[in-house]
Write an enzyme that holds these catalytic residues in place. Structure first.
Site, PDB file in Angstrom:
ATOM      1  N   LYS A 163       0.867  -1.184   0.000  1.00 53.14           N
ATOM      2  CA  LYS A 163       0.000   0.000   0.000  1.00 53.14           C
ATOM      3  C   LYS A 163       0.897   1.224   0.000  1.00 53.14           C
ATOM      4  O   LYS A 163       1.947   1.224   0.645  1.00 53.14           O
ATOM      5  CB  LYS A 163      -0.890  -0.011   1.247  1.00 53.14           C
ATOM      6  CG  LYS A 163      -1.603   1.304   1.532  1.00 53.14           C
ATOM      7  CD  LYS A 163      -1.981   1.433   3.003  1.00 53.14           C
ATOM      8  CE  LYS A 163      -2.343   2.876   3.327  1.00 53.14           C
ATOM      9  NZ  LYS A 163      -2.609   3.105   4.750  1.00 53.14           N
TER      10      LYS A 163
ATOM     11  N   TRP B 227      -9.529   0.188   2.196  1.00 51.17           N
ATOM     12  CA  TRP B 227     -10.578   0.957   2.897  1.00 51.17           C
ATOM     13  C   TRP B 227     -10.034   2.134   3.688  1.00 51.17           C
ATOM     14  O   TRP B 227     -10.603   2.519   4.705  1.00 51.17           O
ATOM     15  CB  TRP B 227     -11.393   0.032   3.822  1.00 51.17           C
ATOM     16  CG  TRP B 227     -11.747  -1.265   3.189  1.00 51.17           C
ATOM     17  CD1 TRP B 227     -12.609  -1.466   2.133  1.00 51.17           C
ATOM     18  CD2 TRP B 227     -11.262  -2.565   3.540  1.00 51.17           C
ATOM     19  NE1 TRP B 227     -12.676  -2.797   1.818  1.00 51.17           N
ATOM     20  CE2 TRP B 227     -11.847  -3.500   2.660  1.00 51.17           C
ATOM     21  CE3 TRP B 227     -10.378  -3.026   4.507  1.00 51.17           C
ATOM     22  CZ2 TRP B 227     -11.586  -4.861   2.721  1.00 51.17           C
ATOM     23  CZ3 TRP B 227     -10.113  -4.384   4.568  1.00 51.17           C
ATOM     24  CH2 TRP B 227     -10.727  -5.280   3.676  1.00 51.17           C
ATOM     25  N   HIS B 228      -8.971   2.745   3.207  1.00 46.01           N
ATOM     26  CA  HIS B 228      -8.393   3.886   3.911  1.00 46.01           C
ATOM     27  C   HIS B 228      -8.707   5.196   3.190  1.00 46.01           C
ATOM     28  O   HIS B 228      -7.889   6.106   3.162  1.00 46.01           O
ATOM     29  CB  HIS B 228      -6.875   3.703   4.068  1.00 46.01           C
ATOM     30  CG  HIS B 228      -6.503   2.537   4.923  1.00 46.01           C
ATOM     31  ND1 HIS B 228      -5.209   2.041   5.016  1.00 46.01           N
ATOM     32  CD2 HIS B 228      -7.253   1.741   5.727  1.00 46.01           C
ATOM     33  CE1 HIS B 228      -5.193   1.004   5.835  1.00 46.01           C
ATOM     34  NE2 HIS B 228      -6.412   0.804   6.279  1.00 46.01           N
ATOM     35  N   TYR B 229      -9.881   5.281   2.605  1.00 44.34           N
ATOM     36  CA  TYR B 229     -10.259   6.499   1.885  1.00 44.34           C
ATOM     37  C   TYR B 229     -10.502   7.642   2.864  1.00 44.34           C
ATOM     38  O   TYR B 229     -10.842   7.433   4.033  1.00 44.34           O
ATOM     39  CB  TYR B 229     -11.485   6.247   0.999  1.00 44.34           C
ATOM     40  CG  TYR B 229     -12.621   5.523   1.667  1.00 44.34           C
ATOM     41  CD1 TYR B 229     -13.542   6.210   2.453  1.00 44.34           C
ATOM     42  CD2 TYR B 229     -12.796   4.142   1.507  1.00 44.34           C
ATOM     43  CE1 TYR B 229     -14.588   5.559   3.067  1.00 44.34           C
ATOM     44  CE2 TYR B 229     -13.851   3.481   2.119  1.00 44.34           C
ATOM     45  CZ  TYR B 229     -14.739   4.195   2.899  1.00 44.34           C
ATOM     46  OH  TYR B 229     -15.777   3.535   3.522  1.00 44.34           O
TER      47      TYR B 229
END
Length: 588
Positions: free
Chosen positions: A420, A522-524
């Protein structure tokens, strides 16, 4: 009153306020329990025409909203409105072995609400008390010190707020074999030094914290509500707030937020209001999707967009919903001699180049999780990423899940190494598709539109290649001789658990591999940036009585995984708001 007297009064009041929740030196701390958890009531229990008013109404009982509500309730009357249900008693939320089931559940009342960005990446947003802490992989790691300085937080208060969370719900993991393998592989590949077990964000390899205990039971942000005053804290579940109510009477310099409108689980409409104190506030903590969506639905945003949906304009602000970002992730499937035990993220390699290397392995212990339900939304798979973006639909995902029933269990022997990127620098936007708050807005993240993000991804894939060449990972392969990068890239595209045919040139170009196999972790974040939508205290610009406290204010994701910092922020802002009110009361 003399100035010095006012200062003395302020600190006396502050000492009284902080006494209940500051650690006392020399005393043994009692174990944190849920005995003071406030009653969790359905929204339908809220009486029509309720005359009760509140000092704070918090929209969103999620990662930031729960610690914020608990802290404010120690002094003031708080109403916490959560659109989802309770995490308690739901095995798909509470137990690690059912992690994948909880994520892929698409029922209207499930804890996870799926959405697909216009980029074509399947994603999820939480719909449960406790927010993302109920559906994530549990990894706990603080933001870097440079991030703390960048956002302008008081470091002393930050260093008190992190432990407040940690002593209640965070544990050290008993490191799983796959996680130990990644640790060794990272170090042998040069991602050094080994920093041991630490919550801190430091370059090298480390083992972080987890919100899963030794039995695999998940502890969430909802637990933090037990640190509040149950007499001051009212929690309503299945309360979908669809509008912030403003007082825009003539003569006011700014429209003032005075209440909210919400529907209950039966579709009935309700209203809740603040009291008349000038310091009372609506605080929106609905997350990076829900918060800008609610501001737009309430009339704050680009006026032309609002008019297109017949929403009365309270305040024109062209920046609401802008600057949306999601940290792109790419996963590499590593086949192994025998199936590794299930593990979510426990180990991380933090590189100087802004790439984070993590891992996950195995499936749930039940046959239901192992053989039927893994696949649609998990961090461990390609999420249909090899389907061309315009063809990625939830229907396609469901078809895959059905076909997966016929696959032999042996296909899934192996683990994943994930990379990531920090930041990211690529950004997009959020716009309404309709005026129903229950529906997802249209979100665009523009993954890898910035060349530096793509360069980082390539660096991450090359780092994984170095890891695979280490003795530690050679030992795990079927014949003990290791795996070629070309082979694992082919498997990750062609057989990335979803078994969808690969693109022919994906393994020839790492840049193409990154673009075609991008998924989410899911780190928006973003959509309500500081200086554009909110001020330095996160008060919404151009109106009064309205504040935002959640990840929508971030321009980049904090640390390797944001939940630690977002929970800390809820606590931090709660204490900061209490201190500011005490200061005003004392005339300081």
């Amino acid at each position: 009153m003399a100035s010095s007297s006012r200062v003395v009064l302020f600190f006396e009041l502050l000492a009284c306020l902080l006494c209940p929740f500051e650690l006392t030196q020399g005393k043994v701390k009692e174990p944190f329990t849920l005995k003071n958890l406030p009653p969790l009531q359905k929204a339908s229990s809220y009486p029509a025409g309720c005359a009760t008013t509140y000092d704070y109404i918090i929209v969103g009982g999620g990662t930031a909203g729960c610690p914020l509500a608990a802290t404010l309730s120690l002094r003031y009357r708080v109403l916490l409105l959560e659109r989802g249900g309770s995490p308690y008693g739901n095995r798909n939320v509470s137990y690690m072995e059912n992690f994948h089931i909880g994520l892929m559940n698409m029922a209207p009342d499930s804890p996870s609400q799926a959405f697909i960005s216009t980029d074509g990446v399947i994603n999820a947003r939480a719909r449960v008390l406790g927010g993302g802490t109920c559906i994530n992989a549990g990894f706990y790691s603080r933001a870097s010190s440079s991030f703390i300085q960048e956002v302008g937080w008081d470091e002393d208060l930050v260093n008190k707020s992190f432990p407040w969370v940690e002593e209640k719900i965070v544990q050290w993991p008993k490191i799983a074999p796959w996680q130990a393998a990644l640790r060794d592989g990272l170090l042998q590949a040069g991602v050094a030094p080994f920093n041991g077990y630490t919550y801190d964000h430091v370059s090298g390899t480390k083992v972080g914290g987890t919100i899963f205990d030794e039995t695999g039971y998940r502890h969430t942000a909802a637990d933090l509500l037990a640190a509040g005053d149950p007499d001051n804290l009212r929690v309503l579940l299945h309360a979908s707030v669809h509008k912030i109510v403003f007082d825009s009477r003539q003569g006011r310099l700014k429209a003032r937020a005075i209440g909210v409108q919400f529907t209950d689980e039966n579709g009935r409409h309700h209203q809740a209001f603040l009291n008349s104190n000038k310091d009372s506030e609506i605080i929106v903590s609905a997350g990076a999707i829900g918060t800008p969506q609610l501001l737009l639905l309430s009339g704050i945003g680009p006026k032309n967009d609002l008019k297109n949906h017949n929403i009365p304009v309270v305040l024109h602000n062209k920046y609401v919903g802008k600057g949306m970002a999601d940290n792109p992730m790419n996963s590499i499937f590593i086949p192994t001699r025998s199936p590794p035990r299930q593990s979510l993220i426990e180990t991380v390699g933090i590189t100087e180049e802004g790439v984070f290397i993590e891992a996950s392995s195995g499936f749930g212990q039940s046959s239901e999780s192992v053989h039927c339900h893994h696949g649609i939304m998990s961090a461990e798979i390609g999420q249909l990423s090899t389907i061309p973006p315009k063809q990625r639909t939830l229907e396609a995902a469901q078809k895959y899940a059905h076909n997966k029933l016929n696959l032999p269990k042996e296909v899934f022997h192996g683990g994943f190494i994930l990379e990531k990127i920090d930041g990211p620098l690529s950004t997009g936007h959020l716009v309404l598709t309709d005026t129903d708050v229950r529906n997802n807005p249209a979100v665009t993240f523009n993954y890898f539109s910035h060349p530096q993000d793509l360069n980082r991804c390539v660096y991450g894939i090359k780092t994984i290649e170095r890891i695979l060449k280490t003795n530690r990972f050679s030992e795990l392969s079927a014949d003990g001789a290791g795996l070629s990068m070309e082979r694992v890239l082919n498997m990750s595209v062609q057989a990335n658990v979803n078994l969808i045919p690969k693109h022919t040139n994906d393994t020839e170009s790492l840049e193409q591999f990154c673009k075609d196999t991008v998924i989410t972790i899911w780190h928006y974040h973003g959509g309500c940036h500081v200086g554009k939508v909110v001020d330095q205290h996160y008060r919404v610009l151009g109106v009064s009585g309205l504040r935002v406290v959640d990840g929508s204010i971030f321009s980049r994701s904090p640390g390797t995984n944001p939940q630690a910092t977002v929970m800390m922020m809820g606590r931090y802002m709660g204490v900061k708001i209490l201190r500011e009110r005490l200061g005003r009361a004392a005339g300081v």
